[in-house]
Design an enzyme around this catalytic site. Sequence first.
Site, PDB file in Angstrom:
ATOM      1  CE  LYS A   1      40.554  34.256  48.280  1.00 49.92           C
ATOM      2  NZ  LYS A   1      39.153  35.664  48.033  1.00 49.92           N
TER       3      LYS A   1
ATOM      4  CG  ASP B   1      43.752  27.789  45.122  1.00 48.97           C
ATOM      5  OD1 ASP B   1      44.161  28.371  45.967  1.00 48.97           O
ATOM      6  OD2 ASP B   1      42.317  27.962  44.213  1.00 48.97           O
TER       7      ASP B   1
ATOM      8  CD1 TRP C   1      36.364  29.664  45.165  1.00 49.00           C
ATOM      9  CD2 TRP C   1      37.418  30.568  43.268  1.00 49.00           C
ATOM     10  NE1 TRP C   1      35.902  30.916  44.945  1.00 49.00           N
ATOM     11  CE2 TRP C   1      36.821  31.505  43.677  1.00 49.00           C
ATOM     12  CE3 TRP C   1      38.115  30.761  41.971  1.00 49.00           C
ATOM     13  CZ2 TRP C   1      36.808  32.829  42.746  1.00 49.00           C
ATOM     14  CZ3 TRP C   1      38.482  32.129  41.250  1.00 49.00           C
ATOM     15  CH2 TRP C   1      37.401  32.950  42.268  1.00 49.00           C
TER      16      TRP C   1
END
Lengths: 369, 369
Positions: A205, A181, A106
């Site tokens: 999530k 993030d 990511w």
Amino acid sequence: MKRGFNFSPGPGTLPLEVLEQAAEEMLDWCGTGMGVMEMSHRGKAFMSILNQAQDDLRELLMVPDNYKILFMQGGAVAENAIIPMNLLGYCAETPPIADYIVTGFWSDKSQKEARRYCNVNIAASSEGRHFTHLPRQEEWKLSQDPAYIHICTNETIHGVEYFWEPDLPGVGLPEVPLVADVSSHILSRPMDVSKFGVMYGGAQKNIGPSGMTFVIVREDLLDRALPICPSVFTWKTVAENNSMYNTPPTYAIYIAGLVFEWLKRNGGLKAMEKQNVAKAQLLYGYLDSSNFYCTFVEKDCRSRMNVPFFLHDDALNDKFFAGAESYGLLQLNGHSSVGGVRASIYNAMPLAGVQALVDYLRDFERIHG
Amino acid sequence: MKRGFNFSPGPGTLPLEVLEQAAEEMLDWCGTGMGVMEMSHRGKAFMSILNQAQDDLRELLMVPDNYKILFMQGGAVAENAIIPMNLLGYCAETPPIADYIVTGFWSDKSQKEARRYCNVNIAASSEGRHFTHLPRQEEWKLSQDPAYIHICTNETIHGVEYFWEPDLPGVGLPEVPLVADVSSHILSRPMDVSKFGVMYGGAQKNIGPSGMTFVIVREDLLDRALPICPSVFTWKTVAENNSMYNTPPTYAIYIAGLVFEWLKRNGGLKAMEKQNVAKAQLLYGYLDSSNFYCTFVEKDCRSRMNVPFFLHDDALNDKFFAGAESYGLLQLNGHSSVGGVRASIYNAMPLAGVQALVDYLRDFERIHG
């Protein structure tokens, strides 16, 4: 109806109570004669939902007063472009430069997207060791004048989590914001928001449905946008309009609000952390004790939320997943880029779910080991 | 639980059957052991939901094979920036130029956003007549080589609707795509998609919850993006990844799919058009017969979806809205920029709802007229 234990990396499992309440309120929210999905976002009813969700998130995460909480769209992947577009307007370097710490899929995706807008300096990377550890802050090779420094504090695919918060004033860059993030571990434990300039992520999530993005941004950073940044993605515009410059993802915000209430009812982030530690210890503990399964991430940065592991014998994978599903242990497949197994054990996964997984791991090992 | 008739301009009323099914499936979708909100977007279950929704939308609107259907995020307001970023990479003019037809609040907002990326030529505007009519195509003063021509085919706030499709080859510009914001009347009747290069909009009027954007784009237009366009908003990238380059707004897509099924069960767009004509005739018919209420939009372009009107005596507005609410007639306030009353009567509003509104209008007039 039989609900399984759902280990999806996201969109992921939600608390049963939240889903039950949402189902009950679907046709009529609090006697208004309409469901939340059908409300004008500018009406009193929805405004109360939005404001409560913001207040609860601020309380849970102890977000300081000089930070704005924004609800946006596009997910963390859109923010990978929206971040440089919002922060590059104030940079001593021409062309501007941003520093990225690459610790998995990511953060690597983030830096690639940023290259559309600026030069990128990879200040540190763990790719050479297959993303199994975290470079220490002392190893970061920062630029002279970066517009910002970007990290991903929990790598959902590689299962690497920061348990320390970088301390940038300590390296002499007080004015350079740290951007993180935090998609896949926000609300799993208390975090010191004041260490960050910007925290952002997709909701799907630990918060709620996909289609909602949260951005927590320090107010002094709202004046740094490039003119090419679309209005709806300009943080300052979003902040000035209380996340209502355009129609927000109302139903996703409502579900997020129910999750925040559920967290508060259940003791907040300290209680969550305690349970998440117990869940992670149970699962990693079993994996460490076994010669049938293996994990690769170093112990001091193993994610409590996403646990990637492998069967030593890959050929058994299909049998493993089919068996798991028959036990009601759902969505355990590893990401296509790494293979193997991944158990995502977010807040809404109870300890009983992890216990059921460990029981299955043991049974499967006994039969096939 | 008593549901009212909900005249919100969007997010707007949804079919009761759709909400009932969503509530019923909240905890367990089709025996998978998980709700739709909790499914990995890359799993089989959600993929089937996404593909079915795309197929049904294609069938309902008779979208030709050389068009892609994209599900994105950010709403029509985000697309106002995403459109120039996707179409300006192929324009003979430097700087590039785009033509806009301004017929109300929304097309005006579109052209203002486009100015971040190109020169804008207002080829026609009805602002001088307070957005109460539509300039005919013969009156459009198009540029020599625009990158595209933009219209809004239904102005949600001003209540102006195109009942004709511009015929661009007729004015000698076969290669210039016509781009249309169709947010607030898509699926209210059949439309000839082949007349457009791009149709786009937010879902929260006639399709589903806010947080989902649809883009229907002709394939030959996918190669015109600027390098500054974020990956997640580059139509080509979205198309190549079947709307899954990043996590899509899964629950919104699911609800949209249920609405598409509902439309198919109820006779498709021809049946919808018939009912929408009947609803509009009933409401406009009453308003025309009254000296107590007034409307301003010319008869040949009155929107069937959004009916703005005014009480001659503004001082009665508060009493009007309070009375309406007590009758279960909800969210009738006009937009803050124009005031007055607005009844949005999308597909999911039954004829009985419009009849109830007309009955109330008559009663209120009798008492206060």
